[in-house]
Design an enzyme around this catalytic site. Structure first.
Site, PDB file in Angstrom:
ATOM      1  N   PRO A  12       0.799  -1.219   0.000  1.00  0.00           N
ATOM      2  CA  PRO A  12       0.000   0.000   0.000  1.00  0.00           C
ATOM      3  C   PRO A  12       0.836   1.275   0.000  1.00  0.00           C
ATOM      4  O   PRO A  12       1.897   1.347   0.620  1.00  0.00           O
ATOM      5  CB  PRO A  12      -0.840  -0.107   1.270  1.00  0.00           C
ATOM      6  CG  PRO A  12      -0.153  -1.102   2.129  1.00  0.00           C
ATOM      7  CD  PRO A  12       0.567  -2.030   1.197  1.00  0.00           C
ATOM      8  N   ASN A  13       0.339   2.238  -0.716  1.00  0.00           N
ATOM      9  CA  ASN A  13       0.876   3.599  -0.840  1.00  0.00           C
ATOM     10  C   ASN A  13       2.136   3.693  -1.684  1.00  0.00           C
ATOM     11  O   ASN A  13       2.602   4.793  -1.953  1.00  0.00           O
ATOM     12  CB  ASN A  13       1.110   4.242   0.540  1.00  0.00           C
ATOM     13  CG  ASN A  13      -0.172   4.353   1.316  1.00  0.00           C
ATOM     14  OD1 ASN A  13      -1.164   4.854   0.809  1.00  0.00           O
ATOM     15  ND2 ASN A  13      -0.176   3.867   2.531  1.00  0.00           N
ATOM     16  N   ARG A  20       5.184  11.038  -2.384  1.00  0.00           N
ATOM     17  CA  ARG A  20       4.829  10.917  -0.974  1.00  0.00           C
ATOM     18  C   ARG A  20       6.091  10.909  -0.127  1.00  0.00           C
ATOM     19  O   ARG A  20       6.943  10.062  -0.287  1.00  0.00           O
ATOM     20  CB  ARG A  20       4.058   9.613  -0.750  1.00  0.00           C
ATOM     21  CG  ARG A  20       3.784   9.327   0.699  1.00  0.00           C
ATOM     22  CD  ARG A  20       3.091   7.958   0.866  1.00  0.00           C
ATOM     23  NE  ARG A  20       3.115   7.567   2.240  1.00  0.00           N
ATOM     24  CZ  ARG A  20       3.663   6.449   2.692  1.00  0.00           C
ATOM     25  NH1 ARG A  20       4.223   5.595   1.875  1.00  0.00           N
ATOM     26  NH2 ARG A  20       3.641   6.174   3.978  1.00  0.00           N
ATOM     27  N   TYR A  25      11.352   8.601   1.153  1.00  0.00           N
ATOM     28  CA  TYR A  25      11.267   7.596   0.095  1.00  0.00           C
ATOM     29  C   TYR A  25      11.931   8.004  -1.221  1.00  0.00           C
ATOM     30  O   TYR A  25      12.004   7.207  -2.146  1.00  0.00           O
ATOM     31  CB  TYR A  25       9.805   7.231  -0.158  1.00  0.00           C
ATOM     32  CG  TYR A  25       9.119   6.694   1.071  1.00  0.00           C
ATOM     33  CD1 TYR A  25       9.448   5.441   1.576  1.00  0.00           C
ATOM     34  CD2 TYR A  25       8.163   7.445   1.747  1.00  0.00           C
ATOM     35  CE1 TYR A  25       8.843   4.949   2.717  1.00  0.00           C
ATOM     36  CE2 TYR A  25       7.545   6.955   2.886  1.00  0.00           C
ATOM     37  CZ  TYR A  25       7.883   5.708   3.365  1.00  0.00           C
ATOM     38  OH  TYR A  25       7.290   5.215   4.496  1.00  0.00           O
ATOM     39  N   ASN A  77       7.856  -5.705  -0.998  1.00  0.00           N
ATOM     40  CA  ASN A  77       7.856  -4.581  -0.069  1.00  0.00           C
ATOM     41  C   ASN A  77       6.413  -4.491   0.426  1.00  0.00           C
ATOM     42  O   ASN A  77       5.563  -3.892  -0.231  1.00  0.00           O
ATOM     43  CB  ASN A  77       8.275  -3.279  -0.748  1.00  0.00           C
ATOM     44  CG  ASN A  77       8.301  -2.114   0.218  1.00  0.00           C
ATOM     45  OD1 ASN A  77       7.711  -2.187   1.296  1.00  0.00           O
ATOM     46  ND2 ASN A  77       8.960  -1.040  -0.167  1.00  0.00           N
ATOM     47  N   ALA A  80       3.081  -1.008   4.857  1.00  0.00           N
ATOM     48  CA  ALA A  80       2.462  -1.050   6.187  1.00  0.00           C
ATOM     49  C   ALA A  80       1.966  -2.448   6.569  1.00  0.00           C
ATOM     50  O   ALA A  80       1.870  -2.758   7.759  1.00  0.00           O
ATOM     51  CB  ALA A  80       1.311  -0.057   6.258  1.00  0.00           C
ATOM     52  N   GLU A 101      12.486  -9.591   1.361  1.00  0.00           N
ATOM     53  CA  GLU A 101      11.702  -8.461   1.872  1.00  0.00           C
ATOM     54  C   GLU A 101      12.525  -7.190   1.708  1.00  0.00           C
ATOM     55  O   GLU A 101      13.695  -7.152   2.077  1.00  0.00           O
ATOM     56  CB  GLU A 101      11.392  -8.713   3.344  1.00  0.00           C
ATOM     57  CG  GLU A 101      10.619  -7.623   4.036  1.00  0.00           C
ATOM     58  CD  GLU A 101      10.389  -7.951   5.508  1.00  0.00           C
ATOM     59  OE1 GLU A 101       9.863  -7.063   6.209  1.00  0.00           O
ATOM     60  OE2 GLU A 101      10.743  -9.056   5.979  1.00  0.00           O
ATOM     61  N   HIS A 103      12.562  -2.851   2.163  1.00  0.00           N
ATOM     62  CA  HIS A 103      12.010  -1.610   2.692  1.00  0.00           C
ATOM     63  C   HIS A 103      12.897  -0.468   2.233  1.00  0.00           C
ATOM     64  O   HIS A 103      14.127  -0.539   2.383  1.00  0.00           O
ATOM     65  CB  HIS A 103      11.920  -1.636   4.214  1.00  0.00           C
ATOM     66  CG  HIS A 103      11.024  -2.719   4.700  1.00  0.00           C
ATOM     67  ND1 HIS A 103       9.663  -2.616   4.621  1.00  0.00           N
ATOM     68  CD2 HIS A 103      11.305  -3.944   5.192  1.00  0.00           C
ATOM     69  CE1 HIS A 103       9.128  -3.735   5.074  1.00  0.00           C
ATOM     70  NE2 HIS A 103      10.098  -4.562   5.423  1.00  0.00           N
ATOM     71  N   ARG A 110      12.744   4.317  12.585  1.00  0.00           N
ATOM     72  CA  ARG A 110      11.441   4.984  12.577  1.00  0.00           C
ATOM     73  C   ARG A 110      10.636   4.589  13.811  1.00  0.00           C
ATOM     74  O   ARG A 110      11.186   4.083  14.787  1.00  0.00           O
ATOM     75  CB  ARG A 110      10.737   4.639  11.266  1.00  0.00           C
ATOM     76  CG  ARG A 110      11.571   5.159  10.075  1.00  0.00           C
ATOM     77  CD  ARG A 110      10.920   4.967   8.752  1.00  0.00           C
ATOM     78  NE  ARG A 110       9.685   5.745   8.680  1.00  0.00           N
ATOM     79  CZ  ARG A 110       8.773   5.539   7.745  1.00  0.00           C
ATOM     80  NH1 ARG A 110       8.929   4.614   6.824  1.00  0.00           N
ATOM     81  NH2 ARG A 110       7.684   6.288   7.724  1.00  0.00           N
TER      82      ARG A 110
END
Length: 149
Positions: A12-13, A20, A25, A77, A80, A101, A103, A110
């Site tokens: 998502p996103n 964003r 990012y 990825n 969330a 995986e 990120h 974070r």
């Protein structure tokens, strides 16, 4: 002749990549990421498919399809969903190929809730904090792992 198929899943996103929170990012778009990955895959004799969804069930369906279509590896990825989705973990556990995986940000720098990943329980490798180059590193790991197999 293809060395194999790899599926890249974006959670998502990530469709907003490049616009964003670019301070976290970066400015590269999702199309930029996918095109660079596809180029590297083709140069190494691989077929690469990518898919982005903001919907958990669609990501799970893509993982299920990868079980049946000859996909040898998934680069994911989960965004969330990393921190919330036992369902994505279960789907990945049913996939017999390699899982990496990725990120973009260093999730360990974070918020504390981002420090836990369900997906990491299944991942053969985790890359975090390298920006979009993390996807390239994951693809290199897929290619090298298959060479050694």
């Amino acid at each position: 002749m293809s060395q194999g198929k790899v599926l890249v899943l974006h959670g998502p996103n990530l469709n907003l990549l490049g616009t964003r929170q670019p301070e976290i990012y970066g400015y590269e778009t999702l199309d930029d990421v996918d095109n660079a990955l596809r180029e590297k895959a083709v140069l190494n004799g691989w077929e690469l498919n990518s898919f982005q969804s903001n919907h958990e069930g669609e990501l799970i369906d893509a993982i299920h399809a990868a079980r049946l279509d000859g996909t040898l590896a998934i680069i994911i990825n989960p965004a969330a969903y990393t921190h919330t989705s036992v369902a994505i973990l279960d789907a990945l556990n049913a996939f017999e190929g390699r899982v990496f995986e990725v990120h973009i940000s260093n999730v360990h720098q974070r918020e504390s809730f981002r420090h836990h990943s369900y997906v990491s329980l299944r991942a053969d490798g985790v890359i975090a904090g390298l920006g979009t180059q993390g996807y390239q590193a994951a693809l290199a790991a897929v290619i090298e792992a298959q060479r050694q197999a």
